[in-house]
Write an enzyme that holds these catalytic residues in place. Structure first.
Site, short mmCIF file in Angstrom:
data_model
loop_
_atom_site.label_atom_id
_atom_site.label_comp_id
_atom_site.label_asym_id
_atom_site.label_seq_id
_atom_site.Cartn_x
_atom_site.Cartn_y
_atom_site.Cartn_z
N SER A 108 0.82 -1.29 -0.05
CA SER A 108 0.02 0.11 -0.18
C SER A 108 0.84 1.18 0.08
O SER A 108 1.91 1.05 0.55
CB SER A 108 -1.03 -0.02 1.30
N SER A 109 0.48 2.45 -0.55
CA SER A 109 1.28 3.60 -0.45
C SER A 109 1.58 4.04 0.81
O SER A 109 2.27 5.06 1.01
CB SER A 109 0.46 4.64 -1.29
N CYS A 110 0.74 3.66 1.95
CA CYS A 110 0.89 4.14 3.32
C CYS A 110 2.39 3.78 3.77
O CYS A 110 2.83 4.00 4.90
CB CYS A 110 -0.16 3.84 4.13
N TYR A 137 -0.27 -1.07 10.44
CA TYR A 137 -0.48 -1.63 9.13
C TYR A 137 0.53 -1.32 8.14
O TYR A 137 1.14 -2.29 7.65
CB TYR A 137 -1.82 -1.01 8.49
N LYS A 141 3.04 -4.31 6.16
CA LYS A 141 3.23 -4.24 4.69
C LYS A 141 4.65 -4.04 4.20
O LYS A 141 5.19 -4.62 3.62
CB LYS A 141 2.56 -2.85 3.93
N HIS A 180 -12.89 2.95 3.49
CA HIS A 180 -12.15 3.99 2.91
C HIS A 180 -12.95 5.15 2.80
O HIS A 180 -14.09 5.06 2.55
CB HIS A 180 -11.50 3.57 1.89
N1 LIG Z 1 -8.65 -0.94 -0.48
C1 LIG Z 1 -7.71 0.24 -0.90
O1 LIG Z 1 -7.79 1.29 -0.88
C2 LIG Z 1 -6.28 -0.45 -0.90
C3 LIG Z 1 -5.82 -1.68 -0.82
N2 LIG Z 1 -4.69 -2.12 -0.77
C4 LIG Z 1 -4.39 -3.75 -0.85
O2 LIG Z 1 -4.81 -4.44 -1.47
C5 LIG Z 1 -5.22 -5.95 -0.94
C6 LIG Z 1 -6.57 -6.05 -0.98
O3 LIG Z 1 -7.27 -4.85 -0.37
P1 LIG Z 1 -9.00 -5.14 -0.52
O4 LIG Z 1 -9.37 -5.74 -1.71
O5 LIG Z 1 -9.18 -3.51 -0.50
O6 LIG Z 1 -9.53 -5.53 0.69
P2 LIG Z 1 -10.86 -6.17 1.22
O7 LIG Z 1 -11.02 -6.06 2.50
O8 LIG Z 1 -12.01 -5.73 0.11
O9 LIG Z 1 -10.70 -7.65 0.74
C7 LIG Z 1 -9.65 -8.56 1.52
C8 LIG Z 1 -10.02 -10.07 1.32
O10 LIG Z 1 -9.13 -10.86 2.31
C9 LIG Z 1 -9.72 -11.71 2.83
N3 LIG Z 1 -9.02 -11.99 4.25
C10 LIG Z 1 -8.91 -11.16 5.18
N4 LIG Z 1 -8.44 -11.87 6.35
C11 LIG Z 1 -8.27 -13.05 5.90
C12 LIG Z 1 -7.93 -14.34 6.33
N5 LIG Z 1 -7.37 -14.43 7.62
N6 LIG Z 1 -7.87 -15.49 5.60
C13 LIG Z 1 -8.56 -15.43 4.36
N7 LIG Z 1 -8.93 -14.25 3.76
C14 LIG Z 1 -9.00 -13.32 4.59
C15 LIG Z 1 -11.24 -11.13 3.03
O11 LIG Z 1 -12.29 -11.95 3.28
P3 LIG Z 1 -13.71 -11.52 4.34
O12 LIG Z 1 -13.96 -10.40 3.51
O13 LIG Z 1 -14.38 -12.87 4.24
O14 LIG Z 1 -12.65 -11.26 5.58
C16 LIG Z 1 -11.39 -10.32 1.47
O15 LIG Z 1 -11.85 -11.16 0.86
C17 LIG Z 1 -4.65 -5.54 0.64
O16 LIG Z 1 -3.31 -6.23 0.67
C18 LIG Z 1 -4.57 -4.05 0.75
O17 LIG Z 1 -3.51 -3.68 1.68
C19 LIG Z 1 -3.56 -1.50 -1.02
C20 LIG Z 1 -3.83 -0.14 -1.45
C21 LIG Z 1 -5.25 0.43 -1.21
C1 LIG Z 2 -5.51 2.97 1.52
C2 LIG Z 2 -5.07 3.66 2.68
O1 LIG Z 2 -6.30 3.98 3.58
C3 LIG Z 2 -6.12 4.61 4.91
O2 LIG Z 2 -5.45 5.83 4.78
P1 LIG Z 2 -6.51 6.98 4.19
O3 LIG Z 2 -5.85 7.42 2.90
O4 LIG Z 2 -6.03 8.21 5.29
O5 LIG Z 2 -7.68 6.76 4.25
P2 LIG Z 2 -9.05 7.00 4.22
O6 LIG Z 2 -9.67 6.54 2.61
O7 LIG Z 2 -9.91 6.33 5.36
O8 LIG Z 2 -9.36 8.74 4.27
C4 LIG Z 2 -8.91 9.66 3.37
C5 LIG Z 2 -9.12 10.92 3.66
O9 LIG Z 2 -10.67 10.99 3.70
C6 LIG Z 2 -11.13 11.75 4.58
N1 LIG Z 2 -12.64 11.35 5.05
C7 LIG Z 2 -13.47 12.39 5.00
N2 LIG Z 2 -14.83 11.84 5.15
C8 LIG Z 2 -14.43 10.49 5.32
C9 LIG Z 2 -15.17 9.41 5.80
O10 LIG Z 2 -16.37 9.35 5.68
N3 LIG Z 2 -14.63 8.14 5.76
C10 LIG Z 2 -13.41 7.84 5.56
N4 LIG Z 2 -12.70 6.72 5.60
N5 LIG Z 2 -12.35 9.21 5.45
C11 LIG Z 2 -12.99 10.13 5.25
C12 LIG Z 2 -10.29 11.33 6.11
O11 LIG Z 2 -10.10 11.93 7.18
C13 LIG Z 2 -8.80 11.41 5.50
O12 LIG Z 2 -8.40 12.47 5.28
C14 LIG Z 2 -5.30 3.70 5.41
O13 LIG Z 2 -5.82 2.90 6.19
C15 LIG Z 2 -3.93 3.40 4.94
O14 LIG Z 2 -3.35 2.13 5.85
C16 LIG Z 2 -4.34 3.00 3.65
O15 LIG Z 2 -3.46 2.10 3.23
#
Ligand SMILES: NC(=O)C1=CN([C@@H]2O[C@H](COP(=O)(O)OP(=O)(O)OC[C@H]3O[C@@H](n4cnc5c(N)ncnc54)[C@H](OP(=O)(O)O)[C@@H]3O)[C@@H](O)[C@H]2O)C=CC1
Ligand SMILES: C[C@H]1O[C@H](OP(=O)(O)OP(=O)(O)OC[C@H]2O[C@@H](n3cnc4c(=O)[nH]c(N)nc43)[C@H](O)[C@@H]2O)[C@@H](O)[C@@H](O)C1=O
Length: 337
Positions: A108-110, A137, A141, A180
């Site tokens: 992830s970009s974090c 987190y 990563k 998010h």
């Molecule tokens: N969403 C985003 O904005 C971003 C995501 N990523 C990365 O991309 C990847 C996928 O993220 P995303 O699709 O958003 O996440 P989701 O939460 O949408 O999906 C994660 C999946 O992993 C499964 N999972 C979680 N824990 C377990 C476990 N213990 N055993 C088996 N399966 C498990 C979940 O199943 P279940 O729902 O049943 O728990 C779900 O299907 C991650 O590595 C994340 O860090 C990177 C940057 C940004």
């Molecule tokens: C993908 C990334 O996601 C996370 O980092 P983040 O980018 O800060 O996440 P976010 O999407 O939750 O928020 C982005 C911005 O948006 C604002 N904001 C406004 N209103 C709402 C709101 O209603 N919900 C949420 N969630 N945020 C809100 C919030 O205050 C912040 O300024 C990490 O988990 C990190 O680990 C990671 O990898």
């Protein structure tokens, strides 16, 4: 990776995993394996090894993880570090022991320092302190990146860490505490629009499909004849970059097929927006006519997060879906239930 190669998509029901699965199917890959979380807990090392013994995958997209937005990360850091360290370590180690040809690890970009110069290049890793709301987190990563590098160095494996920017799309998490920002905005504006139309039955159906509506939002929706206000978190000033999940899936499959090195690669669009600008786009796409307010008691997180994507572009991949098109698609998916 051939059309008949055995490919394991870990996390196939989530935002990223489901997009990779759709993409592989659309490209006619015929030998894809998946396993639901309820049937295989990837934090359980013995269960992971037994799964690999039985299935013998050749390629892995590691998209299973404990994932959440700013509030979930900030509230449950122990869960985020523990589950992510276990999932990635178990899968990467099993991949080595079972001779997997190539694995893509989703970071992830974090991982980059909170105050990293922008846009963030891959070499900025470990050059400064992390953002406190998601440091647990991020450290998990970063450990995943180092795990890939170490297995590659010691065992000659081909494990590639990729660092996506903030993502959104179908099968996103729309829970208003743990999601998010983009899915949260889509749902908040949609619920407020339904309330302004007096469509309370649709609000109940939304709750049944996407999970509980927090009490403060329920109250704002149900009480008055006036158009409800939508409350967003923080100041609205932080900048974020957004990539549609299907674009990410395309990039992952492209890298699996075309990237022969093993050093990390950023995946993004190269464009960012303030949270306020994003909110205005979502509001207009949803068609909400009321006001929005920012609750500055909630955290902003990192002030700016924009990836440098020149390495990815040099490898031959660029994002195709513009953010307004992506939000439209994501909203259509969400509103189709
Ligand atoms: N969403 C985003 O904005 C971003 C995501 N990523 C990365 O991309 C990847 C996928 O993220 P995303 O699709 O958003 O996440 P989701 O939460 O949408 O999906 C994660 C999946 O992993 C499964 N999972 C979680 N824990 C377990 C476990 N213990 N055993 C088996 N399966 C498990 C979940 O199943 P279940 O729902 O049943 O728990 C779900 O299907 C991650 O590595 C994340 O860090 C990177 C940057 C940004
Ligand atoms: C993908 C990334 O996601 C996370 O980092 P983040 O980018 O800060 O996440 P976010 O999407 O939750 O928020 C982005 C911005 O948006 C604002 N904001 C406004 N209103 C709402 C709101 O209603 N919900 C949420 N969630 N945020 C809100 C919030 O205050 C912040 O300024 C990490 O988990 C990190 O680990 C990671 O990898």
């Amino acid at each position: 990776m051939k059309q008949t190669s055995k490919i394991f998509v870990a996390g196939h029901r989530g935002l990223v995993g489901s997009a990779i699965l759709r993409h592989l199917r659309a490209l006619s890959y015929t030998n894809i394996i998946t396993c639901r979380h309820a049937e295989l807990d990837l934090t359980d090392q013995a269960a992971v090894n037994a799964f690999f013994d039985a299935e013998k995958p050749e390629y892995i997209f590691l998209a299973a993880a404990k994932v959440g937005g700013i509030m979930a990360n900030n509230t449950y850091p122990a869960d985020f570090i523990r589950e992510n360290l276990l999932i990635q370590t178990n899968v990467i180690d099993a991949a080595y022991h079972h001779g997997v040809k190539k694995l893509l690890f989703l970071g992830s970009s974090c991982i980059y320092p909170r105050m990293a110069p922008q846009p963030m290049k891959e070499e900025y890793l470990l050059t400064g302190p992390l953002e406190p709301t998601n440091s647990a987190y991020a450290i998990a990563k970063i450990a995943g990146i180092e795990t890939c590098r170490s297995y590659n160095r010691q065992h000659g494996t081909h494990f590639v860490p990729v660092m996506p920017t903030n993502l959104y799309g179908p099968n996103d998490n729309f829970d208003l505490f743990s999601s998010h920002v983009l899915p949260a905005m889509i749902r908040k504006f949609h619920l407020a629009k339904l309330a302004s139309q007096g469509n309370f039955e649709a609000i109940d159906q939304d709750e049944a499909r996407f999970g509980p509506i927090p009490d403060d939002i329920r109250t704002s929706l149900s009480s008055s004849q006036e158009i409800p206000k939508v409350t967003l978190w923080g100041t609205g000033q932080p900048r974020r970059e957004f990539l549609y999940a299907d674009d990410l899936a395309d990039a992952c499959v492209y890298l699996m097929k075309n990237y022969e090195e093993t050093e990390l690669v950023n995946i993004g669009t190269g464009r960012d927006h303030t949270i306020r600008e994003l909110a205005e786009k979502v509001r207009d796409i949803v068609g909400f006519k009321g006001e929005m307010v920012f609750d500055t008691s909630k955290p902003d997180g990192t002030p700016k997060k924009l990836l440098d994507v020149s390495k990815l572009e040099a490898i031959g991949w660029q994002a195709k879906i513009r953010v307004d098109q992506g939000i439209q698609k994501a909203y259509e998916w969400y509103a189709s239930f």
